[in-house]
Enzyme design. Structure first.
Site, PDB file in Angstrom:
ATOM      1  CG  ASN A  70      -0.099   3.573  -1.330  1.00 33.05           C
ATOM      2  OD1 ASN A  70      -0.592   2.779  -2.135  1.00 33.05           O
ATOM      3  ND2 ASN A  70       1.131   3.410  -0.837  1.00 33.05           N
ATOM      4  CB  SER A 116      -8.270  -4.123  -1.339  1.00 40.29           C
ATOM      5  OG  SER A 116      -8.278  -5.462  -1.750  1.00 40.29           O
ATOM      6  CE1 TYR A 168      -4.521  -5.434   2.471  1.00 37.94           C
ATOM      7  CE2 TYR A 168      -6.101  -6.659   1.142  1.00 37.94           C
ATOM      8  CZ  TYR A 168      -5.173  -5.645   1.264  1.00 37.94           C
ATOM      9  OH  TYR A 168      -4.903  -4.816   0.186  1.00 37.94           O
ATOM     10  CB  VAL A 170     -12.138  -7.105   8.650  1.00 32.62           C
ATOM     11  CG1 VAL A 170     -12.759  -6.156   9.673  1.00 32.62           C
ATOM     12  CG2 VAL A 170     -12.933  -8.408   8.581  1.00 32.62           C
ATOM     13  CB  VAL A 203      -1.051  -3.988  -8.370  1.00 32.72           C
ATOM     14  CG1 VAL A 203       0.113  -3.202  -8.970  1.00 32.72           C
ATOM     15  CG2 VAL A 203      -2.376  -3.349  -8.763  1.00 32.72           C
TER      16      VAL A 203
HETATM   17  P1  NAP Z   1       3.775  -2.819  -0.881  1.00 33.63           P
HETATM   18  O1  NAP Z   1       4.716  -2.786  -2.022  1.00 33.63           O
HETATM   19  O2  NAP Z   1       3.881  -3.869   0.143  1.00 33.63           O
HETATM   20  O3  NAP Z   1       3.824  -1.369  -0.214  1.00 33.63           O
HETATM   21  C1  NAP Z   1       3.192  -1.102   0.994  1.00 33.63           C
HETATM   22  C2  NAP Z   1       3.641   0.265   1.438  1.00 33.63           C
HETATM   23  O4  NAP Z   1       2.955   0.596   2.651  1.00 33.63           O
HETATM   24  C3  NAP Z   1       5.148   0.330   1.732  1.00 33.63           C
HETATM   25  O5  NAP Z   1       5.632   1.586   1.353  1.00 33.63           O
HETATM   26  C4  NAP Z   1       5.169   0.161   3.244  1.00 33.63           C
HETATM   27  O6  NAP Z   1       6.311   0.710   3.875  1.00 33.63           O
HETATM   28  C5  NAP Z   1       3.945   0.999   3.579  1.00 33.63           C
HETATM   29  N1  NAP Z   1       3.524   0.796   4.968  1.00 33.63           N
HETATM   30  C6  NAP Z   1       3.168  -0.328   5.603  1.00 33.63           C
HETATM   31  N2  NAP Z   1       2.888  -0.073   6.886  1.00 33.63           N
HETATM   32  C7  NAP Z   1       3.073   1.258   7.069  1.00 33.63           C
HETATM   33  C8  NAP Z   1       2.947   2.130   8.157  1.00 33.63           C
HETATM   34  N3  NAP Z   1       2.586   1.711   9.372  1.00 33.63           N
HETATM   35  N4  NAP Z   1       3.198   3.452   7.965  1.00 33.63           N
HETATM   36  C9  NAP Z   1       3.577   3.921   6.770  1.00 33.63           C
HETATM   37  N5  NAP Z   1       3.754   3.141   5.692  1.00 33.63           N
HETATM   38  C10 NAP Z   1       3.498   1.825   5.844  1.00 33.63           C
HETATM   39  O7  NAP Z   1       2.264  -2.954  -1.374  1.00 33.63           O
HETATM   40  P2  NAP Z   1       1.385  -2.171  -2.465  1.00 33.63           P
HETATM   41  O8  NAP Z   1       0.744  -3.212  -3.284  1.00 33.63           O
HETATM   42  O9  NAP Z   1       2.120  -1.059  -3.106  1.00 33.63           O
HETATM   43  O10 NAP Z   1       0.267  -1.579  -1.484  1.00 33.63           O
HETATM   44  C11 NAP Z   1      -0.149  -0.233  -1.482  1.00 33.63           C
HETATM   45  C12 NAP Z   1      -1.625  -0.190  -1.137  1.00 33.63           C
HETATM   46  O11 NAP Z   1      -2.367  -0.855  -2.157  1.00 33.63           O
HETATM   47  C13 NAP Z   1      -1.964  -0.903   0.182  1.00 33.63           C
HETATM   48  O12 NAP Z   1      -2.904  -0.141   0.906  1.00 33.63           O
HETATM   49  C14 NAP Z   1      -2.596  -2.198  -0.299  1.00 33.63           C
HETATM   50  O13 NAP Z   1      -3.494  -2.736   0.642  1.00 33.63           O
HETATM   51  C15 NAP Z   1      -3.293  -1.737  -1.571  1.00 33.63           C
HETATM   52  N6  NAP Z   1      -3.623  -2.809  -2.511  1.00 33.63           N
HETATM   53  C16 NAP Z   1      -2.649  -3.509  -3.150  1.00 33.63           C
HETATM   54  C17 NAP Z   1      -3.020  -4.508  -4.049  1.00 33.63           C
HETATM   55  C18 NAP Z   1      -2.014  -5.316  -4.811  1.00 33.63           C
HETATM   56  O14 NAP Z   1      -2.412  -6.249  -5.539  1.00 33.63           O
HETATM   57  N7  NAP Z   1      -0.729  -4.996  -4.746  1.00 33.63           N
HETATM   58  C19 NAP Z   1      -4.373  -4.796  -4.282  1.00 33.63           C
HETATM   59  C20 NAP Z   1      -5.329  -4.062  -3.605  1.00 33.63           C
HETATM   60  C21 NAP Z   1      -4.940  -3.060  -2.730  1.00 33.63           C
HETATM   61  P3  NAP Z   1       7.628  -0.189   4.195  1.00 33.63           P
HETATM   62  O15 NAP Z   1       8.425  -0.235   2.917  1.00 33.63           O
HETATM   63  O16 NAP Z   1       8.299   0.560   5.293  1.00 33.63           O
HETATM   64  O17 NAP Z   1       7.142  -1.546   4.620  1.00 33.63           O
END
Ligand code: NAP
Length: 247
Positions: A70, A116, A168, A170, A203
């Site tokens: 994730n 995504s 992102y 890509v 989200v």
């Molecule tokens: P978020 O709240 O920003 O959470 C991102 C998470 O990834 C955080 O726990 C962050 O840790 C962790 N992370 C980042 N770099 C990391 C690394 N090098 N090693 C381990 N953990 C790391 O965003 P989210 O929306 O929950 O995103 C979760 C996933 O959903 C992502 O893959 C994102 O691309 C995908 N996604 C989100 C959306 C959306 O609309 N929110 C849409 C499509 C896809 P830290 O707290 O330490 O930064």
């Protein structure tokens, strides 16, 4: 019956925290991991090969039934450094971690990649698009194609190669391609492991922002559904709201 064990990356907030919560409520033991050391979490920065090896060593006696990749970043700006860091976290990180954890995954295991809608292949131009979608694409070719994006951002040739101006996007196109490659790699594995990608939609998280229309509960649901697919379920697919969607 032995307790099923799931590992979730980036489980300290956002979608990862919700996926961990929903898996726990379905009776799984969850190994929640976080980039920074935090109480209640195993430390796992997905860009760190030594962290992947350490968590694999720690869980060797336990085994895993579910891995949810994730963790992800969406960085500001667009240059070679942003491209490299984004792909390292969102694509090569999950790839390395998958390789480290695969020996621990038990029969009937489920691998889920949180991808995504931005990972849609439609933003890549032909003939690059066909190279990525090639059913014969293997791991080495995938790595070479996506490393060529990073090089192309560095020397300005990425557009000519057919890439969009969005690291992102890509990285998630690469993650989707990886799911297809992994499904082929696992096709001959006697453990019948299923690997799929989820599109959670837009989200409300730190990444998605406050105006996103979907809750974390809605965004996490399909990842959890893919983590708990019954035997004979789909593999090598891309899903939103528990339905297959095109690449
Ligand atoms: P978020 O709240 O920003 O959470 C991102 C998470 O990834 C955080 O726990 C962050 O840790 C962790 N992370 C980042 N770099 C990391 C690394 N090098 N090693 C381990 N953990 C790391 O965003 P989210 O929306 O929950 O995103 C979760 C996933 O959903 C992502 O893959 C994102 O691309 C995908 N996604 C989100 C959306 C959306 O609309 N929110 C849409 C499509 C896809 P830290 O707290 O330490 O930064």
């Amino acid at each position: 019956m032995t307790e099923r064990v799931a590992l979730v990356t980036g489980a300290n907030r956002g979608l990862g925290a919700e996926i961990a919560k929903q898996l726990r409520s379905r009776g799984l033991r969850v190994v929640a991991t976080s980039r920074e050391p935090r109480e209640g979490f195993e430390t796992l920065d997905v860009t760190r090969a030594d962290h992947a090896a350490a968590i694999a060593g720690k869980l060797a006696g336990t085994g895993l039934d579910v891995v949810v990749h994730n963790a992800g970043v969406s960085l500001d700006g667009f240059d070679a450094d942003v491209a490299r860091r984004t792909l390292d976290t969102n694509l090569f990180g999950p790839m390395r971690l998958h390789d480290a954890l695969l020996p621990l995954v038990r029969a009937g295991g489920r691998i889920v990649m949180v991808s995504s809608g931005m990972g849609s292949i439609s933003s890549v131009r032909s003939p690059l698009r066909e190279r990525i979608l090639d059913p014969g694409l293997d791991r080495a070719a995938l790595v070479e194609i996506f490393e060529s994006f990073v090089r192309g951002v560095g020397d300005g040739s990425y557009g000519k190669q057919g890439w969009p101006s969005n690291a992102y996007s890509v990285s998630k196109i690469g993650l989707n391609a990886l799911v297809r490659v992994l499904a082929r790699e696992l096709a001959t594995d006697a453990r019948r492991i299923l690997v799929n990608a989820e599109n959670p939609g837009w989200v409300r998280t730190r990444m998605g922002g406050r105006s996103a229309p979907r809750s974390v509960e809605d965004g996490a649901r399909t990842a959890v559904w893919l983590a708990l697919l019954p035997e004979g379920g789909p593999t090598g697919g891309f899903f939103r709201d528990e339905s297959a969607i095109p690449w």
